[in-house]
Design a protein around this motif. Structure first.
Motif, short mmCIF file in Angstrom:
data_model
loop_
_atom_site.label_atom_id
_atom_site.label_comp_id
_atom_site.label_asym_id
_atom_site.label_seq_id
_atom_site.Cartn_x
_atom_site.Cartn_y
_atom_site.Cartn_z
N UNK A 708 44.02 98.24 -1.21
CA UNK A 708 43.99 99.48 -1.99
C UNK A 708 42.63 100.15 -1.87
N UNK A 709 42.57 101.50 -1.76
CA UNK A 709 41.27 102.20 -1.70
C UNK A 709 40.40 101.89 -2.92
N UNK A 710 41.04 101.75 -4.10
CA UNK A 710 40.29 101.46 -5.32
C UNK A 710 39.53 100.14 -5.19
N UNK A 711 40.15 99.18 -4.50
CA UNK A 711 39.52 97.88 -4.31
C UNK A 711 38.22 98.02 -3.51
N UNK A 712 38.27 98.83 -2.44
CA UNK A 712 37.08 99.04 -1.61
C UNK A 712 35.99 99.76 -2.41
N UNK A 713 36.39 100.80 -3.12
CA UNK A 713 35.43 101.58 -3.90
C UNK A 713 34.74 100.73 -4.94
N UNK A 714 35.53 99.92 -5.65
CA UNK A 714 34.98 99.09 -6.72
C UNK A 714 34.09 97.98 -6.17
N UNK A 715 34.60 97.26 -5.16
CA UNK A 715 33.87 96.09 -4.67
C UNK A 715 32.58 96.50 -3.94
N UNK A 716 32.57 97.68 -3.24
CA UNK A 716 31.38 98.10 -2.50
C UNK A 716 30.44 98.98 -3.34
N UNK A 717 30.92 99.40 -4.55
CA UNK A 717 30.10 100.22 -5.47
C UNK A 717 29.50 101.42 -4.74
N UNK A 724 27.49 103.15 2.52
CA UNK A 724 27.90 101.78 2.87
C UNK A 724 28.51 101.81 4.26
N UNK A 725 27.98 101.04 5.23
CA UNK A 725 28.57 101.00 6.57
C UNK A 725 30.02 100.49 6.50
N UNK A 726 30.85 101.09 7.33
CA UNK A 726 32.26 100.68 7.34
C UNK A 726 32.40 99.21 7.73
N UNK A 727 31.50 98.71 8.58
CA UNK A 727 31.55 97.29 8.96
C UNK A 727 31.38 96.39 7.74
N UNK A 728 30.66 96.91 6.74
CA UNK A 728 30.49 96.12 5.50
C UNK A 728 31.81 96.03 4.75
N UNK A 729 32.62 97.08 4.82
CA UNK A 729 33.94 97.06 4.18
C UNK A 729 34.82 96.01 4.85
N UNK A 760 40.25 111.64 -2.11
CA UNK A 760 38.97 112.13 -2.64
C UNK A 760 38.21 111.09 -3.44
N UNK A 761 38.58 109.78 -3.26
CA UNK A 761 37.86 108.74 -4.01
C UNK A 761 36.50 108.47 -3.39
N UNK A 762 36.37 108.67 -2.11
CA UNK A 762 35.09 108.57 -1.42
C UNK A 762 35.24 109.34 -0.11
N UNK A 763 34.11 109.48 0.59
CA UNK A 763 34.10 110.25 1.83
C UNK A 763 33.57 109.40 2.96
N UNK A 787 29.76 105.87 7.87
CA UNK A 787 29.44 105.21 6.60
C UNK A 787 30.34 105.79 5.52
N UNK A 788 30.51 104.99 4.45
CA UNK A 788 31.24 105.46 3.28
C UNK A 788 30.23 106.03 2.28
N UNK A 789 30.55 107.23 1.75
CA UNK A 789 29.64 107.90 0.79
C UNK A 789 30.47 108.42 -0.37
N UNK A 790 29.84 108.72 -1.50
CA UNK A 790 30.58 109.34 -2.60
C UNK A 790 31.09 110.70 -2.16
N UNK A 791 32.12 111.27 -2.83
CA UNK A 791 32.63 112.60 -2.46
C UNK A 791 31.49 113.64 -2.52
#
Length: 874
Positions: A708-717, A724-729, A760-763, A787-791
């Protein structure tokens, strides 16, 4: 069924004392007519009163005595010449001994209880007196000259004349005796008329003819002259009113004491030609009278009839309780009557000896049965077995060397070693391995003994016993008949000389497949077993096509590859410390540190099963060797088919054993190794081990399809960290122990990121370009700069929630239940109630209803089921 008040035979009956002789005399039940006449035989035969007291008066014997007594009394009734012809110990010599005592001891026997009824039928007050008796025992008489009272006797006619009339009688045939030329019937008639009443008993005449064949008499020999004499004698007896001739002949040439069977048959037919026209009397002991003979000869007392009926009723009740296991005839009134007649013997035992063994060349029916049963009785009375309600075939205990000797001589001398090895050792080991009643009641040894006893038969096609026959010969009250099937199955697998053909069990001197296979098995090395076991483990483990696992079975933990794919690791079967082995695998890969710790799943074997698995693999290798050997082509079709069947069975057994051994599943967790419960019946039915593990982990929510996207967002803060580098996800699910395992980790992470960006949970940012609220191409995600960034335009932070009652409703798929587990952790400290509603349109959940209800009850949860109408209804 109760056995209260039912006594064992050794509590009811009292055998004759001679049964307990320390070293039983083989001649105890073998009468020699010559020894009786000489007074050298046992008192049971030489004492007239004692002889008749221990003689069971059969109908045939009573009738024969009546005819001969009437003839000697001058009543003109009864045939003058009787030929007794019974096979192997059927009572010929016993009958002649009875006639001898009647002729020699008329005063003593006239009042005997068995003689009086015969005299009454003849209207005689006493037995005829003054009877001259001649006993010609061909086995004891020599063909060379013998001197007695100054007279030299050379032939049967000289012996006959001397015994009837002494020196005076001999003079009537002296010249014929000296020349060894048979006298004519006229001279013999004169002899008999002078010394009548005369009783002539000729036993074992073929033995004499064999010896006489070697004595030359002019152009002929003494055998031919003796045959002429017998022909003349029959004519003379027929012409003499108060004379009787009784001649015993065997039923076949097998009893002629000559090695060359052709010669034996010629002599037999020669005697039959001479004596074949006289009246034949067969079977002094008829089948239904055998029981009485055995009782009279072997027992001083058989107790009272009440005890007999209790024992017989107990057996018949047992046959009725387990009717499907036994022949219908055992429950009939007629068979009950036979059982009472036969007591203390079971009719099956007597039928075995008379019908199966009776025609055998080496078994002498009544005589042989008496000798063997005397040994059996001695064994039973010494050991007092609790099973002896009746004496059954299994009581022929082959552990007793005397009994074994009597039985083995009917087959081949090599059978002694076979009995010792197969029945007294291997069958005993099998019953000890089964334990319980199998060992206590000696069902292994007993079943093997019965199969061996039924292997003895004059007719080869009838050799052996069916399972039903073995049950009848072996079983008694309080034993479940189904146990015999288990025992026989083990015997077929474990004995070396037992065969099973056409639903019959029998022993042969030729080793069976078990022995052949064991010989091949002894040549299989441990190294070959190790290699074959690796191949089998690879086959049973699976290759991951359906489970998604990469499957490994390395010898050392550090050899497990470090990759970002779910990896099933089968530990070696002989590993001593499974926990240490697994921990080392989690920590290291090759010479470095393991990165993808969360991708590991361990399958740990139960070490106690290793011996059984290695044994099965060794047997499988031996069977493969047998199938490929030159001797395989020389086997008969049944044995070849048995090898192929055993191969198939052994392959199925190895597969099952490996699946049973590899049941314990472990995963790395934050605090070490964690065992995954594997009680799912569906999982156990899996075709391969990797499918089994996959099903268990899916059921436990440990193996998932998507993230779930929520899982990635929450766990990677992401909101806090900003980039956050995608490799970290990806490393979040592959390298962090305790996280669920996506079947395709990289694809699941990419799909979750694409979904999160679209929502739109992250970009996703690559250089200056930012993706948010739209589709992100997968090649963008593969870019190492991504990388993953906030919206970009973060939503307005929500107002702090008011403290007021709220209800949270969550809708999701069972594929993403892991998110619910995370939420549950956040809710566990609230004072709230939780309602979970599961909609299952497939109906699969109803199949697990009882398991679900049990879990809910165990944890004190209230629940209800709502039946939903099927779609598409009217």
């Amino acid at each position: 069924m109760t056995l209260r008040g039912v006594k064992r035979v050794w509590e009811v009956c009292e055998p004759h004392p001679d049964v307990f002789a320390r070293d039983p005399d083989p001649s105890l039940f073998a009468i020699s007519l010559h020894h009786v006449v000489q007074g050298h035989a046992d008192r049971d035969y030489t004492d007239p009163e004692r002889f008749f007291s221990r003689t069971y008066m059969t109908r045939a014997l009573s009738d024969l005595l009546e005819r001969v007594i009437g003839r000697l009394a001058g009543q003109g009734r009864g045939a003058p010449i009787l030929r007794l012809e019974t096979p192997f110990g059927g009572g010929k010599t016993h009958t002649m001994t009875a006639l001898y005592h009647i002729a020699r001891n008329p005063e003593e026997l006239s009042e005997h209880e068995v003689i009086k009824p015969i005299l009454e039928r003849l209207n005689l007050r006493a037995l005829p007196t003054g009877v001259h008796v001649a006993v010609l025992d061909g086995r004891s008489l020599e063909v060379r000259e013998r001197r007695i009272n100054g007279i030299t006797i050379r032939t049967l006619w000289g012996e006959l004349a001397f015994q009837l009339g002494g020196k005076e009688g001999y003079e009537m045939v002296a010249d014929a005796d000296e020349a060894r030329i048979a006298p004519g019937s006229e001279r013999l008639t004169n002899l008999l008329q002078r010394y009548q009443p005369a009783l002539i008993l000729i036993d074992e005449v073929l033995d004499y003819l064999v010896k006489a064949r070697a004595v030359k008499v002019g152009d002929s020999n003494l055998m031919e002259q003796t045959a002429s004499f017998l022909g003349a004698l029959t004519a003379a007896v027929s012409a003499t009113p108060q004379s009787a001739l009784i001649v015993a002949l065997p039923a076949s040439s097998l009893e002629v004491p000559v090695d060359d069977q052709t010669v034996a048959e010629r002599i037999f037919q020669h005697a039959k030609k001479v004596l074949g026209r006289v009246e034949l009397v067969e079977t002094p002991v008829a089948q239904d009278e055998v029981f009485g003979v055995l009782r009279r000869r072997l027992f001083r007392s058989v107790g009272n009839e009440r005890d007999h009926k209790k024992a017989v009723d107990a057996m018949q009740d047992y046959y009725g309780e387990y009717a499907r296991f036994f022949p219908d005839r055992l429950r009939t009134p007629d068979y009950r009557a036979r059982m009472l007649q036969a007591y203390p013997f079971h009719p099956e035992l007597v039928d075995l000896l008379y019908e199966r063994w009776g025609p055998h060349p080496q078994f002498q029916r009544t005589r042989g049965a008496l000798r063997l049963l005397a040994l059996v009785l001695r064994r039973i009375w010494n050991q007092r077995p609790s099973s002896a309600f009746l004496i059954q075939p299994h009581h022929i205990d082959l552990a007793d060397r005397h009994i074994r000797g009597e039985v083995v001589r009917l087959l081949d001398s090599s059978m002694d070693a076979i009995v010792t090895g197969d029945i007294l050792q291997r069958a005993k080991e099998i019953e000890r391995g089964l334990g319980g009643d199998y060992a206590r009641e000696e069902l292994g040894k007993g079943a093997a003994t019965c199969a061996f006893l039924y292997s003895i038969s004059a007719a080869t096609r009838e050799a052996g016993a069916t399972e039903e026959e073995i049950r009848t010969a072996l079983l008694r009250p309080e034993i479940n008949p189904a146990m015999v099937s288990e025992v026989l199955g083990r015997l077929r697998e474990g004995l070396w000389y037992l065969r099973y053909r056409d639903k019959r069990y029998f022993f042969t001197a030729k080793p069976n497949l078990n022995k052949v296979i064991l010989d091949f098995e002894s040549e299989v090395t441990d190294e070959r077993v190790d290699e074959a076991l690796k191949d089998w483990l690879s086959k049973v483990a699976g290759k991951g096509e359906r489970s998604g696992f990469m499957v490994e079975a390395p010898a050392e933990p550090q050899l497990v590859p470090d990759r970002a794919q779910p990896t099933l690791v089968l530990l070696p079967m002989d590993v001593d410390d499974a926990a240490a082995w697994m921990q080392k695998a989690v920590e290291s890969a090759g010479n470095g540190i393991r990165t993808n710790k969360n991708m590991l799943v361990f399958l740990v074997p139960e070490k106690s099963r290793l011996a059984a698995i290695r044994s099965a693999v060794r047997r499988w290798l031996a069977l493969k060797e047998v199938e490929g050997s030159p001797s395989f082509k020389e086997m008969d079709a049944d044995d070849r088919e048995q090898v192929r069947n055993q191969l198939r069975d052994k392959e199925a057994e190895i597969e099952a054993l490996l699946k049973q051994a590899y049941q314990d599943i472990y995963r790395p967790s934050e605090s070490g190794l964690r065992k995954i419960p594997s009680f799912s019946p569906e999982a156990i039915k899996a075709k391969t081990l990797d499918e089994f593990v996959a099903q268990v982990l899916e059921k436990a929510g440990e193996l998932i399809e998507q993230v779930a996207p929520e899982f990635i967002k929450e766990m990677l803060q992401i909101e806090r960290v900003k980039e956050v580098p995608i490799s970290q996800a990806t490393n979040l699910v592959t390298g962090t122990p305790g996280q669920p395992i996506p079947k395709q980790p990289q694809q699941a992470i990419y799909k979750a990121i694409q979904e999160g960006v679209k929502q739109g949970q992250f970009a996703v940012k690559v250089g200056d370009k930012v993706y948010v609220g739209k589709e992100v191409p997968e090649e963008v995600l593969r870019d190492s700069r991504a990388v993953l960034v906030p919206p970009v335009s973060p939503p307005t932070p929500p107002l702090p929630p008011e403290t007021k009652p709220v209800t949270l409703r969550i809708r999701t798929s069972t594929k993403t239940l892991y998110a619910l587990l995370v939420v549950a952790e956040q809710l566990r400290n609230l004072d709230a109630t939780v309602a979970l509603e599961v909609h299952d349109a497939t109906g699969e959940m109803s199949k697990r209803r009882s398991d679900i209800e049990k879990l809910l009850r165990d944890y004190g949860c209230a629940f209800e089921w709502v039946e939903e109408a099927k779609k598409g209804g009217v």
